[in-house]
Scaffold this motif. Structure first.
Motif, PDB file in Angstrom:
ATOM      1  N   LYS A   1     -14.195   8.168   1.190  1.00 61.64           N
ATOM      2  CA  LYS A   1     -13.191   7.977   0.244  1.00 61.64           C
ATOM      3  C   LYS A   1     -12.680   9.491  -0.271  1.00 61.64           C
ATOM      4  O   LYS A   1     -11.654   9.682  -0.784  1.00 61.64           O
ATOM      5  CB  LYS A   1     -13.908   7.469  -1.216  1.00 61.64           C
ATOM      6  CG  LYS A   1     -14.453   6.006  -1.095  1.00 61.64           C
ATOM      7  CD  LYS A   1     -14.939   5.557  -2.116  1.00 61.64           C
ATOM      8  CE  LYS A   1     -15.205   3.984  -1.806  1.00 61.64           C
ATOM      9  NZ  LYS A   1     -16.182   3.154  -3.162  1.00 61.64           N
TER      10      LYS A   1
ATOM     11  N   ARG B   1       0.837  -1.113   0.076  1.00 62.13           N
ATOM     12  CA  ARG B   1      -0.126  -0.041  -0.161  1.00 62.13           C
ATOM     13  C   ARG B   1       0.845   1.444   0.068  1.00 62.13           C
ATOM     14  O   ARG B   1       0.504   2.142  -0.523  1.00 62.13           O
ATOM     15  CB  ARG B   1      -0.762  -0.139   1.214  1.00 62.13           C
ATOM     16  CG  ARG B   1      -1.975  -1.184   1.313  1.00 62.13           C
ATOM     17  CD  ARG B   1      -2.822  -0.980   0.060  1.00 62.13           C
ATOM     18  NE  ARG B   1      -4.242  -1.800   0.260  1.00 62.13           N
ATOM     19  CZ  ARG B   1      -4.821  -2.074  -0.726  1.00 62.13           C
ATOM     20  NH1 ARG B   1      -4.401  -1.842  -1.891  1.00 62.13           N
ATOM     21  NH2 ARG B   1      -5.842  -3.133  -0.638  1.00 62.13           N
TER      22      ARG B   1
ATOM     23  N   LYS C   1      -9.936  10.522   1.874  1.00 61.01           N
ATOM     24  CA  LYS C   1      -8.710  10.024   1.422  1.00 61.01           C
ATOM     25  C   LYS C   1      -8.256  10.635   0.251  1.00 61.01           C
ATOM     26  O   LYS C   1      -6.967  10.761   0.051  1.00 61.01           O
ATOM     27  CB  LYS C   1      -8.784   8.379   1.096  1.00 61.01           C
ATOM     28  CG  LYS C   1      -9.293   7.586   2.153  1.00 61.01           C
ATOM     29  CD  LYS C   1      -9.478   6.092   1.678  1.00 61.01           C
ATOM     30  CE  LYS C   1     -10.209   5.347   3.058  1.00 61.01           C
ATOM     31  NZ  LYS C   1     -10.850   3.875   2.455  1.00 61.01           N
TER      32      LYS C   1
ATOM     33  N   GLN D   1      -9.395   1.575  -7.477  1.00 57.45           N
ATOM     34  CA  GLN D   1     -10.811   1.430  -6.599  1.00 57.45           C
ATOM     35  C   GLN D   1     -10.673   0.507  -5.463  1.00 57.45           C
ATOM     36  O   GLN D   1     -11.224   0.843  -4.561  1.00 57.45           O
ATOM     37  CB  GLN D   1     -11.743   0.814  -7.860  1.00 57.45           C
ATOM     38  CG  GLN D   1     -12.270   1.665  -8.805  1.00 57.45           C
ATOM     39  CD  GLN D   1     -12.743   1.258 -10.070  1.00 57.45           C
ATOM     40  OE1 GLN D   1     -12.894  -0.218 -10.156  1.00 57.45           O
ATOM     41  NE2 GLN D   1     -13.118   1.728 -11.172  1.00 57.45           N
ATOM     42  N   ASP D   2     -10.073  -0.325  -5.431  1.00 56.96           N
ATOM     43  CA  ASP D   2      -9.807  -1.365  -4.481  1.00 56.96           C
ATOM     44  C   ASP D   2      -9.133  -0.539  -3.204  1.00 56.96           C
ATOM     45  O   ASP D   2      -9.297  -0.692  -2.165  1.00 56.96           O
ATOM     46  CB  ASP D   2      -8.812  -2.522  -4.787  1.00 56.96           C
ATOM     47  CG  ASP D   2      -9.596  -3.355  -5.510  1.00 56.96           C
ATOM     48  OD1 ASP D   2     -10.778  -3.421  -5.769  1.00 56.96           O
ATOM     49  OD2 ASP D   2      -8.633  -4.247  -6.150  1.00 56.96           O
ATOM     50  N   PHE D   3      -8.087   0.332  -3.727  1.00 58.91           N
ATOM     51  CA  PHE D   3      -7.531   1.161  -2.522  1.00 58.91           C
ATOM     52  C   PHE D   3      -8.455   2.097  -1.651  1.00 58.91           C
ATOM     53  O   PHE D   3      -8.589   2.152  -0.535  1.00 58.91           O
ATOM     54  CB  PHE D   3      -6.138   1.896  -3.068  1.00 58.91           C
ATOM     55  CG  PHE D   3      -5.586   2.680  -2.052  1.00 58.91           C
ATOM     56  CD1 PHE D   3      -4.512   2.363  -1.275  1.00 58.91           C
ATOM     57  CD2 PHE D   3      -5.910   3.977  -1.787  1.00 58.91           C
ATOM     58  CE1 PHE D   3      -3.952   3.152  -0.458  1.00 58.91           C
ATOM     59  CE2 PHE D   3      -5.349   5.060  -1.087  1.00 58.91           C
ATOM     60  CZ  PHE D   3      -4.395   4.276  -0.232  1.00 58.91           C
TER      61      PHE D   3
ATOM     62  N   ARG E   1     -11.500   1.899  -1.445  1.00 57.05           N
ATOM     63  CA  ARG E   1     -12.718   0.933  -0.891  1.00 57.05           C
ATOM     64  C   ARG E   1     -12.181   0.371   0.407  1.00 57.05           C
ATOM     65  O   ARG E   1     -12.931   0.500   1.173  1.00 57.05           O
ATOM     66  CB  ARG E   1     -13.320  -0.141  -1.915  1.00 57.05           C
ATOM     67  CG  ARG E   1     -14.399  -0.696  -1.336  1.00 57.05           C
ATOM     68  CD  ARG E   1     -15.029  -1.838  -2.373  1.00 57.05           C
ATOM     69  NE  ARG E   1     -14.134  -2.638  -2.907  1.00 57.05           N
ATOM     70  CZ  ARG E   1     -13.407  -2.641  -4.169  1.00 57.05           C
ATOM     71  NH1 ARG E   1     -13.680  -1.615  -4.872  1.00 57.05           N
ATOM     72  NH2 ARG E   1     -12.756  -3.373  -4.462  1.00 57.05           N
ATOM     73  N   GLU E   2     -10.953  -0.227   0.598  1.00 63.05           N
ATOM     74  CA  GLU E   2     -10.532  -1.109   1.529  1.00 63.05           C
ATOM     75  C   GLU E   2      -9.558  -0.521   2.389  1.00 63.05           C
ATOM     76  O   GLU E   2      -9.490  -0.929   3.556  1.00 63.05           O
ATOM     77  CB  GLU E   2      -9.966  -2.252   0.856  1.00 63.05           C
ATOM     78  CG  GLU E   2     -10.999  -3.158  -0.072  1.00 63.05           C
ATOM     79  CD  GLU E   2      -9.968  -4.351  -0.935  1.00 63.05           C
ATOM     80  OE1 GLU E   2      -8.917  -4.193  -0.780  1.00 63.05           O
ATOM     81  OE2 GLU E   2     -10.752  -4.977  -1.604  1.00 63.05           O
ATOM     82  N   THR E   3      -8.816   0.420   1.906  1.00 68.20           N
ATOM     83  CA  THR E   3      -7.623   1.045   2.577  1.00 68.20           C
ATOM     84  C   THR E   3      -8.095   2.117   3.749  1.00 68.20           C
ATOM     85  O   THR E   3      -8.592   3.081   3.442  1.00 68.20           O
ATOM     86  CB  THR E   3      -6.550   1.591   1.881  1.00 68.20           C
ATOM     87  OG1 THR E   3      -6.052   0.342   0.975  1.00 68.20           O
ATOM     88  CG2 THR E   3      -5.108   1.684   2.729  1.00 68.20           C
ATOM     89  N   ASP E   4      -7.569   1.846   4.829  1.00 73.32           N
ATOM     90  CA  ASP E   4      -7.801   3.099   5.785  1.00 73.32           C
ATOM     91  C   ASP E   4      -6.196   3.773   6.070  1.00 73.32           C
ATOM     92  O   ASP E   4      -5.293   3.348   6.027  1.00 73.32           O
ATOM     93  CB  ASP E   4      -7.937   2.431   7.283  1.00 73.32           C
ATOM     94  CG  ASP E   4      -9.527   1.807   7.397  1.00 73.32           C
ATOM     95  OD1 ASP E   4     -10.268   2.343   6.682  1.00 73.32           O
ATOM     96  OD2 ASP E   4      -9.690   0.826   7.819  1.00 73.32           O
TER      97      ASP E   4
ATOM     98  N   ARG F   1      -7.103  -1.501  -9.212  1.00 71.33           N
ATOM     99  CA  ARG F   1      -6.281  -1.111  -8.011  1.00 71.33           C
ATOM    100  C   ARG F   1      -6.399  -0.031  -7.478  1.00 71.33           C
ATOM    101  O   ARG F   1      -6.533   0.006  -6.070  1.00 71.33           O
ATOM    102  CB  ARG F   1      -4.704  -1.196  -8.518  1.00 71.33           C
ATOM    103  CG  ARG F   1      -3.784  -1.529  -7.330  1.00 71.33           C
ATOM    104  CD  ARG F   1      -2.518  -1.513  -7.639  1.00 71.33           C
ATOM    105  NE  ARG F   1      -1.410  -1.539  -6.876  1.00 71.33           N
ATOM    106  CZ  ARG F   1       0.012  -1.320  -6.896  1.00 71.33           C
ATOM    107  NH1 ARG F   1       0.409  -1.056  -8.001  1.00 71.33           N
ATOM    108  NH2 ARG F   1       0.704  -1.233  -5.719  1.00 71.33           N
TER     109      ARG F   1
END
Length: 375
Positions: A286, A24, A289, A64-66, A68-71, A62
């Protein structure tokens, strides 16, 4: 050279991990460089420059995943941007709000910048859920409490805000916490003199350009402290620069003028820099972020532009004496140039940028763990 820049930024993120996972951290570094190259926050545009070794669709997935999933750890992020500033000396905080609409989605961001002189970077922010309305005292106090936690009260030399940031609870909190501040007031606010007499600034009889100072005066139920705290200047079109604070009265107008740095920051985050308003994100988590990553890219550009202007590639001056471009735009141009294919690490600008990043690593390693961050 692009890969060397990504590796250097990843090293910085390992010292202060905004995200914990190494993969990440590498992604954040790639995203920052892609933002700089694209100057656009839309995922489809950033994906064009993210990873040249994979398909465009894979880059978009990749990203979109970041989101959606990463804090992200925003307190650590605040410590990270402080690494670009001197480790000692007073710092100035500027508070402001920016908003825009995307369809029926209303984005409303309350943000604080920190810095010295013309060098100001975003420190902390929140997205407000009040249909693009003004912030309230609770919103501002919560934001400033985080800034005090990160910086320490002793490092805050001044807090600046525009006409939105008024009210008894807000002024009283600043005063009770010993924070030096200057806030601009709307013209309809009244002065209360020690005798109890109330007066409108429109009744002062000031001609355009004239100023009045009041050493002992009350505004919104709060008295000024040592110096008295009201400074009024008549402007054109019947407007007034009406200031209230607890700093040196003779210099209040000059101190308030330094608030332009947050306006310049917003300009570079949006239309003149990374086109933040073009985001199609609706989720506040989002969006927060995204503001974080854009702020990191902006801080990186500002740091490079400042060093380049002083040491290797000064910005030209126009006839009126001002710089031909902002420091952040100067750094943005340099980094875009260095990330082009075929650019070598031996070039003078490349060496300068690597020197900046090495100094950045040393700075945060040496100074940025002196305060305990909770949360």
């Amino acid at each position: 050279m692009k890969q060397r820049l990504i590796a250097k930024i990843t090293t910085v993120l390992q010292h202060l991990p905004v995200v914990r996972n190494l993969a990440r951290q590498k992604f954040v570094s790639q995203f920052i460089i892609a933002l700089i190259k694209s100057r656009n926050v839309q995922f489809c545009e950033v994906a064009q420059h993210l990873n040249d070794a994979v398909k465009l669709a894979s880059n978009e997935t990749r990203i979109q995943d970041f989101f959606r999933e990463t804090d992200l750890n925003y307190l650590v992020l605040a410590q990270l941007v402080l690494g670009l500033l001197p480790a000692q000396g007073k710092l100035r905080l500027c508070l402001d709000r920016t908003e825009w609409d995307f369809g029926q989605c209303q984005v409303n961001i309350l943000l604080v910048t920190v810095g010295q002189g013309a060098f100001h970077v975003p420190l902390y922010w929140e997205l407000l859920d009040n249909r693009s309305g003004n912030s309230n005292a609770a919103d501002r106090i919560a934001l400033l409490r985080v800034c005090v936690q990160v910086l320490g009260k002793d490092r805050i030399g001044l807090v600046l805000g525009d006409r939105e940031f008024v009210g008894h609870a807000w002024f009283k909190w600043l005063k009770d916490n010993g924070l030096p501040f200057v806030m601009r007031l709307p013209r309809h606010h009244l002065l209360t003199h020690p005798s109890g007499r109330r007066q409108a600034i429109t009744d002062l009889g000031l001609a355009v350009g004239q100023t009045r100072r009041f050493a002992q005066c009350q505004v919104d139920g709060v008295w000024g402290q040592v110096w008295g705290q009201v400074w009024v200047k008549a402007l054109t079109d019947g407007d007034f620069l009406f200031l209230f604070g607890n700093v040196g009265l003779p210099y209040m107008g000059q101190l308030y003028a330094k608030r332009w740095t947050i306006e310049q920051c917003f300009q570079n985050l949006k239309g003149r820099g990374f086109n933040l308003e073009a985001s199609h994100l609706r989720c506040h988590l989002k969006l927060r972020k995204l503001v974080a990553l854009v702020s990191l890219a902006y801080a990186f550009c500002l740091g490079v532009g400042t060093v380049a202007d002083r040491k290797s590639q000064p910005i030209g001056r126009k006839n009126h004496g001002y710089r031909a471009m902002s420091l952040s735009r100067h750094g943005l141009n340099i980094l875009r140039q260095l990330s082009r294919p075929g650019t070598g690490a031996a070039e003078k600008l490349a060496r300068m940028v690597e020197t900046v990043l090495r100094w950045f690593c040393w700075q945060i390693t040496r100074y940025q763990f002196t305060r305990k961050i909770v949360g």
